[in-house]
Every structure is written in structure tokens, then in C-alpha cells.
Design a protein around this motif. Sequence first.
Motif, PDB file in Angstrom:
ATOM      1  N   THR A 126       0.752  -1.758   0.063  1.00 54.54           N
ATOM      2  CA  THR A 126       0.084  -0.165   0.067  1.00 54.54           C
ATOM      3  C   THR A 126       0.578   1.139   0.074  1.00 54.54           C
ATOM      4  O   THR A 126       0.747   2.224  -0.492  1.00 54.54           O
ATOM      5  CB  THR A 126      -0.564   0.152   1.482  1.00 54.54           C
ATOM      6  OG1 THR A 126      -1.773  -0.926   1.242  1.00 54.54           O
ATOM      7  CG2 THR A 126      -1.596   0.723   1.132  1.00 54.54           C
ATOM      8  N   LYS A 129       2.647   1.983  -3.171  1.00 57.04           N
ATOM      9  CA  LYS A 129       1.232   2.459  -4.448  1.00 57.04           C
ATOM     10  C   LYS A 129       1.506   3.715  -4.008  1.00 57.04           C
ATOM     11  O   LYS A 129       1.463   4.549  -5.112  1.00 57.04           O
ATOM     12  CB  LYS A 129       0.077   1.787  -4.511  1.00 57.04           C
ATOM     13  CG  LYS A 129       0.088  -0.029  -4.734  1.00 57.04           C
ATOM     14  CD  LYS A 129      -0.750  -0.916  -4.665  1.00 57.04           C
ATOM     15  CE  LYS A 129      -0.514  -1.558  -5.033  1.00 57.04           C
ATOM     16  NZ  LYS A 129      -2.241  -2.703  -5.588  1.00 57.04           N
ATOM     17  N   GLN A 132       3.915   6.924  -5.284  1.00 57.43           N
ATOM     18  CA  GLN A 132       3.837   6.189  -6.158  1.00 57.43           C
ATOM     19  C   GLN A 132       3.648   7.359  -7.017  1.00 57.43           C
ATOM     20  O   GLN A 132       2.885   7.992  -7.863  1.00 57.43           O
ATOM     21  CB  GLN A 132       3.652   4.648  -7.445  1.00 57.43           C
ATOM     22  CG  GLN A 132       4.301   5.244  -8.501  1.00 57.43           C
ATOM     23  CD  GLN A 132       5.167   5.034  -9.477  1.00 57.43           C
ATOM     24  OE1 GLN A 132       5.872   4.374  -9.074  1.00 57.43           O
ATOM     25  NE2 GLN A 132       5.462   6.247 -10.498  1.00 57.43           N
ATOM     26  N   LYS A 133       1.352   7.127  -6.577  1.00 50.96           N
ATOM     27  CA  LYS A 133       1.340   7.970  -7.082  1.00 50.96           C
ATOM     28  C   LYS A 133       1.061   9.029  -6.464  1.00 50.96           C
ATOM     29  O   LYS A 133       1.255  10.375  -7.387  1.00 50.96           O
ATOM     30  CB  LYS A 133      -0.403   7.713  -6.460  1.00 50.96           C
ATOM     31  CG  LYS A 133      -1.342   6.036  -7.161  1.00 50.96           C
ATOM     32  CD  LYS A 133      -2.520   5.709  -5.973  1.00 50.96           C
ATOM     33  CE  LYS A 133      -2.877   4.205  -7.031  1.00 50.96           C
ATOM     34  NZ  LYS A 133      -4.627   4.417  -6.282  1.00 50.96           N
ATOM     35  N   MET A 145       8.495   3.238  -8.034  1.00 49.61           N
ATOM     36  CA  MET A 145       7.377   1.691  -7.210  1.00 49.61           C
ATOM     37  C   MET A 145       8.351   0.997  -6.999  1.00 49.61           C
ATOM     38  O   MET A 145       8.756   0.130  -5.946  1.00 49.61           O
ATOM     39  CB  MET A 145       6.451   1.187  -8.090  1.00 49.61           C
ATOM     40  CG  MET A 145       6.324  -0.017  -7.908  1.00 49.61           C
ATOM     41  SD  MET A 145       5.348   0.535  -6.818  1.00 49.61           S
ATOM     42  CE  MET A 145       3.714   0.686  -7.238  1.00 49.61           C
TER      43      MET A 145
END
Length: 171
Positions: A126, A129, A132-133, A145
Amino acid sequence: FSSGQKMVFAVICCVVLCLLLPVAAPLLFSLFFGIVIRESGIKQFEQLLNGPVLYLSTLFLGLTLGILCEANTILNPTVLPLLLLGMLSLLLSGIGGIIGGYVAYFCTGGKVNPVVGIAGVSCVPTTAKVAQKIVQKDNPHAIIMQYALGANVMGVITTAIIAGVFCSIIR
């Protein structure tokens, strides 16, 4: 490094850590077993573990916890401090990750994205991610990532080692 070298490294690390921390051996073994499966290159095993086994184990874990957890367990006065300590540990881990990310950023002269540090919290995958976002909002072409997942795995290994030390001390 070749996949064979990574597999040998994983086996050696697993054996050494399991001998040092026998209480955490099942967790360490499952972590390193996943690395060996990934590096073996057998796509069927990867798909089996990433699909049905992952979803079924998550389902059965949730069902088991839901069945075994009674209302008086949750309402027990000793549970609230444990929940607060858990939240505090995640907060401190996040702050430490941010500080570590900025230390890496300044030590490398700006070559490391400091957002990678927050992924060191062992909430796999989590936090990787989310990192990365966040990075892609500022730069749609940035891909961190793999570095964020590396920090995730190090967070998991560190958590397993610390849990093994705590269990050894408490016993």
C-alpha cells in the motif's frame, strides 16, 4: 545480479535469520520463499501465489479473526492502549521514513526521491503504491515503484527482526 545469485542470497539470509530469531522463523521463511518463487521464473507458481492463494489466505485470515474475536475482547480496557501504541508506531515509522528519505536525498545530491522514505512503513504494498501515485501527480513520467517496494521489503524484514527480538525477550 542474476536470479540464481538472488536465490542463493535469499536462502542464506533466511537460514541465518531463522537461526538467530527462531520465533520469527515462519514469517521470515514465507518472505524468503516468495522471493525464491519470484526469482525461479516459473510463471505458473507466481500466478498461483499472486492470485488464488493470496485471496484465499486473506479471506480465511479475515474470517478466522472475525470468528475468534469476541465483543468482550475488543471492549477489554487493555486493547485500547495497544491500538494507540500501534497507531503511534505507524506514525513514528512514517516520520522516520520521511526523515530517512530526505537524508538520502541530500546525501546523494538529489538523486533519490525523498518520497521513497515513507514506503519504509511495512504496509506492503500500500505505501509503495501511495508513494508512486504522489510522485506521478507532480511528474507523470516518474517511476519510483521499484525503489518504494524495496523500502517496503526492508520495512517488513526490520519489523520481523524486531518482532522476533521482542518475542525472545518476552519469553
